[in-house]
Design a protein around this motif. Structure first.
Motif, mmCIF file in Angstrom:
data_model
loop_
_atom_site.group_PDB
_atom_site.id
_atom_site.type_symbol
_atom_site.label_atom_id
_atom_site.label_comp_id
_atom_site.label_asym_id
_atom_site.label_seq_id
_atom_site.Cartn_x
_atom_site.Cartn_y
_atom_site.Cartn_z
ATOM 1 N N ALA A 76 40.182 36.945 41.439
ATOM 2 C CA ALA A 76 40.537 35.832 42.215
ATOM 3 C C ALA A 76 42.175 36.044 42.576
ATOM 4 C CB ALA A 76 40.745 34.599 41.653
ATOM 5 N N GLY A 77 42.639 36.456 43.763
ATOM 6 C CA GLY A 77 44.253 36.613 43.746
ATOM 7 C C GLY A 77 44.555 37.721 43.336
ATOM 8 N N GLU A 78 45.452 37.959 42.536
ATOM 9 C CA GLU A 78 46.040 39.144 42.242
ATOM 10 C C GLU A 78 45.435 39.223 40.696
ATOM 11 O OE1 GLU A 78 49.461 40.526 43.494
ATOM 12 O OE2 GLU A 78 48.986 39.339 45.320
ATOM 13 N N GLY A 79 44.418 38.503 40.148
ATOM 14 C CA GLY A 79 44.084 38.346 38.873
ATOM 15 C C GLY A 79 43.201 39.780 38.688
ATOM 16 N N ALA A 80 42.902 39.946 37.309
ATOM 17 C CA ALA A 80 42.204 40.992 36.955
ATOM 18 C C ALA A 80 40.617 40.327 37.264
ATOM 19 C CB ALA A 80 42.252 41.218 35.499
ATOM 20 N N PRO A 81 39.740 41.390 37.347
ATOM 21 C CA PRO A 81 38.235 40.997 37.544
ATOM 22 C C PRO A 81 37.723 40.286 36.171
ATOM 23 C CG PRO A 81 38.714 43.300 38.191
ATOM 24 C CD PRO A 81 39.860 42.921 37.422
ATOM 25 N N VAL A 82 37.083 39.132 36.404
ATOM 26 C CA VAL A 82 36.313 38.358 35.572
ATOM 27 C C VAL A 82 34.774 38.447 35.631
ATOM 28 C CG1 VAL A 82 36.110 35.965 34.533
ATOM 29 C CG2 VAL A 82 38.350 36.616 35.482
ATOM 30 N N SER A 83 34.126 38.684 34.716
ATOM 31 C CA SER A 83 32.688 38.919 34.624
ATOM 32 C C SER A 83 32.133 37.479 34.931
ATOM 33 C CB SER A 83 32.231 39.481 33.149
ATOM 34 O OG SER A 83 30.784 39.649 33.531
ATOM 35 N N LEU A 84 31.191 37.850 35.867
ATOM 36 C CA LEU A 84 30.264 36.455 36.183
ATOM 37 C C LEU A 84 29.060 36.814 35.491
ATOM 38 C CD1 LEU A 84 31.252 35.698 39.892
ATOM 39 C CD2 LEU A 84 31.715 34.332 37.908
ATOM 40 N N GLY A 85 29.003 37.646 34.882
ATOM 41 C CA GLY A 85 27.508 38.106 34.048
ATOM 42 C C GLY A 85 26.576 39.396 34.474
#
Lengths: 232, 181
Positions: A170-179
């Motif tokens: 999201a935006g400038e954020g780090a990748p977040v796992s969705l699984g």
């Protein structure tokens, strides 16, 4: 244009809207599905492509910088992706742009994700996550109201002894796992409430990971495919 | 500029993963395709990025060229135009909601109609566009060359979006009648 074919005015104007990129995401996908079954529609789309091209044909030729060719050949024929790929936001955006199957998706590169769209007032987000060569293609539909992400992997599979992991950036954020993606082609992934409002203007990506998914919480393997998230 | 037949053969060879043919295709067509990217994106760095992606697509999709039945330059330019428009829209989508006003079209400077077609090239479509009212013809060009959505076209003409949709559909049918005459 080819003479003598039977086509309705509605089909003709829809083909033109498709070529011009005036259709919404859902309408476009429905049209592509129809086109896959109809040679007449494909001919009509091609005829519009051929007719409208003269709008672009008169542009001046401009030589691109000499570095473009080198970068291109490195990328196609050179070594594997560079290190530090995950830390570069501009690269992410570049990849996202490249993978975006937008209004102007080529007529003959048909993607036919069969995903039922949820009905309701909550926002719905869709993403077509695909590699350049379409060897891996997945459609994702997120119903923010239900907090459920429906996926439909239409092409591609994990490498032997590896898994595919899905990420939201999201935006400038780090990748977040969705699984980790299920072995089945179609499935549902529950999305934590905290992530549900992160889909707007986000990018989704699939990476190659060891069994069980990334051990670090950040992607460790190669970025295989990227797709821009679009709100419907 | 190479001939149609030469380009056709090169694309077919690229479809068989012939790197020398790819290099030759790049040498002969990159200036044309870069011109298209630059005209749509209006930024040299963005257009160079786009050009790279366009040739990556050409490399991976050349094997489908013959089956598609497109003339070779149409096929190449369509890939470039479509990719540039996708990028333009992706950039707009990324700036929306981040506080920036998505107004990628600077006022002033030559409009699409001035730049679109060199005076020497009187293709059928120009004659047919001339038969449309000016604002309808501009809408067709705006969608094709600037990637405007119905909403953006409606805003620019100061009409409701449904009116624009009706106008443009009617205009497209007129255009088609003219082109098939």
């Amino acid at each position: 244009m080819t003479d003598g074919r039977q086509i309705t005015g509605d089909d003709a104007s829809r083909a033109a809207e498709y070529v011009l990129g005036l259709m919404g995401a859902f309408e476009r996908r429905a049209f592509e599905a129809e086109m896959a079954e109809s040679a007449v529609l494909r001919d009509e789309v091609r005829a519009w492509d051929e007719d409208l091209i003269s709008l672009a044909q008169g542009f001046d030729e401009v030589a691109p910088g000499p570095h473009v060719r080198g970068a291109l050949e490195d990328r196609l024929f050179g070594r594997e992706a560079r290190r530090g790929i995950w830390s570069s936001l501009s690269l992410w955006r570049g990849l996202a742009g490249a993978a975006l199957v937008g209004a102007a998706a080529l007529a003959f590169v048909l993607m036919r994700p069969v995903v039922l769209l949820p009905a309701g007032d909550a926002p719905v987000f869709v993403s077509q996550i695909a590699t350049e060569d379409n060897a891996l293609q997945m459609a994702a539909v997120f119903d923010a109201g239900a907090g459920v992400l429906q996926i439909n992997r239409v092409a591609g599979a994990p490498a032997e002894g590896r898994v595919l992991e899905l990420w939201l950036i999201a935006g400038e954020g780090a990748p977040v796992s969705l699984g980790v993606l299920p072995p089945e082609r179609r499935g549902r992934i529950a999305v934590p409430e905290a992530l549900a409002d992160q889909f707007r203007n986000a990018v989704m990506a699939i990476s190659d990971e060891p069994p069980g998914g990334s051990p670090t919480g950040a992607p460790t393997g190669r970025v295989l495919a990227v797709g821009v998230v679009t709100a419907l | 500029m190479a001939t149609r037949a030469e380009i056709e053969v090169l694309i077919a060879q690229v479809g068989m993963r012939d790197r020398a043919a790819f290099s030759s295709l790049y040498a002969r067509t990159s200036a044309k395709l870069f011109g298209v990217c630059l005209r749509i994106l209006k930024d040299r760095a963005a257009a160079e990025d786009a050009l790279q992606e366009v040739f990556v697509k050409i490399w991976y999709n050349a094997d489908k060229f013959i089956a598609g039945g497109y003339s070779p330059m149409t096929w190449l330019i369509t890939i470039a135009r479509n990719h540039a428009i996708d990028r333009l829209r992706a950039a707009q989508a990324l700036t929306q909601g981040m506080g920036a006003e998505a107004d990628a079209v600077p006022d002033g400077g030559p409009g699409p109609e001035a730049l679109a077609v060199a005076a020497s090239q009187r293709a059928a479509i120009d004659g047919c566009l001339e038969e449309l009212e000016d604002d309808k013809a501009d809408a067709v060009r705006g969608a094709y060359l600037e990637g405007y959505s119905y909403q953006q076209l409606a805003d620019r003409s100061g009409v409701p979006v449904n009116t624009m949709r009706t106008w443009l559909r009617r205009s497209l049918l007129k255009l088609r009648d003219c082109l098939t005459r």
